[in-house]
Design a protein around this motif. Sequence first.
Motif, PDB file in Angstrom:
ATOM      1  N   TYR A  75      -1.490  64.852 139.852  1.00 43.98           N
ATOM      2  CA  TYR A  75      -2.365  64.014 140.714  1.00 43.98           C
ATOM      3  C   TYR A  75      -1.991  63.297 141.402  1.00 43.98           C
ATOM      4  O   TYR A  75      -1.101  62.712 141.896  1.00 43.98           O
ATOM      5  CB  TYR A  75      -2.877  63.672 139.247  1.00 43.98           C
ATOM      6  N   LEU A 107      -8.927  57.531 138.303  1.00 45.93           N
ATOM      7  CA  LEU A 107      -8.906  58.460 137.102  1.00 45.93           C
ATOM      8  C   LEU A 107      -8.790  58.074 136.129  1.00 45.93           C
ATOM      9  O   LEU A 107      -9.393  58.825 135.575  1.00 45.93           O
ATOM     10  CB  LEU A 107      -6.110  57.762 137.014  1.00 45.93           C
ATOM     11  N   GLN A 111     -10.709  61.259 134.708  1.00 46.90           N
ATOM     12  CA  GLN A 111      -9.804  62.099 133.933  1.00 46.90           C
ATOM     13  C   GLN A 111      -8.752  61.210 133.736  1.00 46.90           C
ATOM     14  O   GLN A 111      -7.318  61.412 133.533  1.00 46.90           O
ATOM     15  CB  GLN A 111      -8.443  62.991 135.463  1.00 46.90           C
ATOM     16  N   LEU A 114      -5.062  62.238 132.633  1.00 43.97           N
ATOM     17  CA  LEU A 114      -3.669  61.988 133.204  1.00 43.97           C
ATOM     18  C   LEU A 114      -2.876  61.159 133.537  1.00 43.97           C
ATOM     19  O   LEU A 114      -2.479  60.506 134.120  1.00 43.97           O
ATOM     20  CB  LEU A 114      -4.401  62.721 135.278  1.00 43.97           C
ATOM     21  N   ILE A 254      -6.787  67.011 141.656  1.00 44.89           N
ATOM     22  CA  ILE A 254      -5.784  67.358 140.461  1.00 44.89           C
ATOM     23  C   ILE A 254      -4.991  68.572 140.431  1.00 44.89           C
ATOM     24  O   ILE A 254      -5.922  69.499 140.826  1.00 44.89           O
ATOM     25  CB  ILE A 254      -6.914  67.872 139.750  1.00 44.89           C
ATOM     26  N   GLU A 257      -2.892  70.437 135.254  1.00 47.44           N
ATOM     27  CA  GLU A 257      -3.631  70.008 133.833  1.00 47.44           C
ATOM     28  C   GLU A 257      -1.624  69.743 133.473  1.00 47.44           C
ATOM     29  O   GLU A 257      -1.386  70.383 133.420  1.00 47.44           O
ATOM     30  CB  GLU A 257      -4.605  70.745 132.709  1.00 47.44           C
TER      31      GLU A 257
END
Length: 258
Positions: A75, A107, A111, A114, A254, A257
């Motif tokens: 990321y 973040l 997400q 992450l 991103i 994953e």
Amino acid sequence: MSHLSQEELVKQWESEQASLRQLMVEEDTEDWQRSPDFTGLERVGGVDLSFVKGDDVNACAQLVVLSYPDLELLYEDSQMVTLTAPYIAGFLAFRETPYLLEALQRLEKTQPNLLPQVVLVDGNGLFHYREFGLACHLGVLSGLPCVGVAKNLLQVQGVTKSQQHQLQIASLQKGGDSFPLTAASGKVLGKALRSSDSSTKPVYVSTGHRISLETALRLTHTCCRYRVPEPIRQARKWTNHEIQNNTTMCTVKIHQEP
């Protein structure tokens, strides 16, 4: 802040630093920190703020998150910012922390899977005039474990670029070797680390928040492919890319994953 004189601002910031300093934790708080090979650590962050050349107001704030131990980019968040607080030696955190903290908060909101488990900061932590540098400031306000990794020696509390210091650097034979940065009081504020076999110039590691110095040192070394640990090196790399391309907006990517 503009209505305050520099003397008034320094007093205000000293008071704020002292208050935040009381919240700083200089010990390991996570299970992965106590593991010899950092079992359980999966994401390491790096932050950097770099200025446009010839400009001390406009800068790029960068956050990257890498996988651990592979150090692959997961990321990145780049934000061109205009700094409003003045530069005063010893109070860099008041200029830079708000923008780095915002990146971590973006973040966490968008997400959270992450979010880094530890952040390496391009700057000092406990190794500071009042033992509360940028890495401490960001750590306390974010609540995340943070490590300060500086490329240049801050001459503070009796630690100087003396002949003895140069001899200590010369004594570092291989990557992972280190020596303490000891204040005139006798307190160890950080360590100089030879981060790789190929680099003879050390980096200066200190505790930021929620991590011990020895753990911070081990972690920094394991994150080094070159002299500068990879999370900070990648953050600086992408910061320079954004500046060179005159990016004026926030860029979030991103890469994969976890």
